[in-house]
Motif scaffolding. Structure first.
Motif, PDB file in Angstrom:
ATOM      1  N   LEU A   1       0.832  -1.203   0.000  1.00 38.32           N
ATOM      2  CA  LEU A   1       0.000   0.000   0.000  1.00 38.32           C
ATOM      3  C   LEU A   1       0.867   1.254   0.000  1.00 38.32           C
ATOM      4  N   ALA A   2       1.927   1.252   0.789  1.00 41.25           N
ATOM      5  CA  ALA A   2       2.826   2.403   0.847  1.00 41.25           C
ATOM      6  C   ALA A   2       3.480   2.670  -0.507  1.00 41.25           C
ATOM      7  N   VAL A   3       3.954   1.624  -1.166  1.00 39.01           N
ATOM      8  CA  VAL A   3       4.594   1.784  -2.473  1.00 39.01           C
ATOM      9  C   VAL A   3       3.587   2.298  -3.496  1.00 39.01           C
ATOM     10  N   LEU A   4       2.406   1.694  -3.537  1.00 35.25           N
ATOM     11  CA  LEU A   4       1.390   2.151  -4.486  1.00 35.25           C
ATOM     12  C   LEU A   4       1.049   3.629  -4.256  1.00 35.25           C
ATOM     13  N   SER A   5       1.032   4.048  -3.007  1.00 40.17           N
ATOM     14  CA  SER A   5       0.667   5.435  -2.688  1.00 40.17           C
ATOM     15  C   SER A   5       1.661   6.445  -3.257  1.00 40.17           C
ATOM     16  N   GLN A   6       2.885   5.995  -3.503  1.00 42.30           N
ATOM     17  CA  GLN A   6       3.925   6.902  -3.979  1.00 42.30           C
ATOM     18  C   GLN A   6       4.108   6.879  -5.496  1.00 42.30           C
ATOM     19  N   LEU A   7       3.303   6.086  -6.183  1.00 42.54           N
ATOM     20  CA  LEU A   7       3.512   5.922  -7.618  1.00 42.54           C
ATOM     21  C   LEU A   7       2.440   6.595  -8.475  1.00 42.54           C
ATOM     22  N   ARG A   8       1.803   7.606  -7.948  1.00 43.18           N
ATOM     23  CA  ARG A   8       0.871   8.374  -8.788  1.00 43.18           C
ATOM     24  C   ARG A   8       1.655   9.136  -9.848  1.00 43.18           C
ATOM     25  N   LEU A   9       2.871   9.536  -9.484  1.00 41.68           N
ATOM     26  CA  LEU A   9       3.806  10.151 -10.427  1.00 41.68           C
ATOM     27  C   LEU A   9       4.968   9.176 -10.603  1.00 41.68           C
TER      28      LEU A   9
END
Length: 120
Positions: A24-32
């Motif tokens: 979840l943390a990794v996905l949260s940072q990959l909008r850009l």
């Protein structure tokens, strides 16, 4: 149980607890788009440490699941592989985030209730 066994058990349980939250943390940072090292730095700024030996297999798994896409940037002297959420990945991330918030709230209430029972 011996002290060493307690520490080993606790470490194992903490690792198990963190496993799903790292996704979840990794996905949260990959909008850009981000490359691996920038992602590690971004997570560490938020207090979440992740080893590169954990991050890269996770990114490959997320790519295989079609939650993220990757592309190489070769414009600089050192090529970098950038990762970003796919449209499907954004949808899944939003659903996971909602589930996390619900579960976190429920668990928070449960643990708060436990603390109140202990102080009685």
């Amino acid at each position: 149980m011996k002290v060493g066994e307690v520490v080993t058990l606790l470490n194992s349980l903490v690792t198990e607890l963190r496993r799903g939250t790292l996704t979840l943390a990794v996905l949260s940072q990959l909008r850009l788009p981000q490359y691996g090292y920038s992602l590690v730095q971004s997570l560490e700024k938020s207090g979440i440490s992740i080893e590169q030996s954990t991050l890269y297999p996770l990114l490959r798994r997320l790519e295989k699941q079609e939650l993220v896409t990757s592309s190489w940037d070769t414009t600089e002297s050192r090529p970098r592989k950038y990762y970003v959420l796919s449209e499907y990945g954004l949808d899944i991330f939003q659903q996971l985030k909602a589930e996390w918030e619900k579960t976190s709230s429920e668990l928070g209430s449960l643990l708060k209730g436990e603390e109140e029972r202990e102080s009685d």
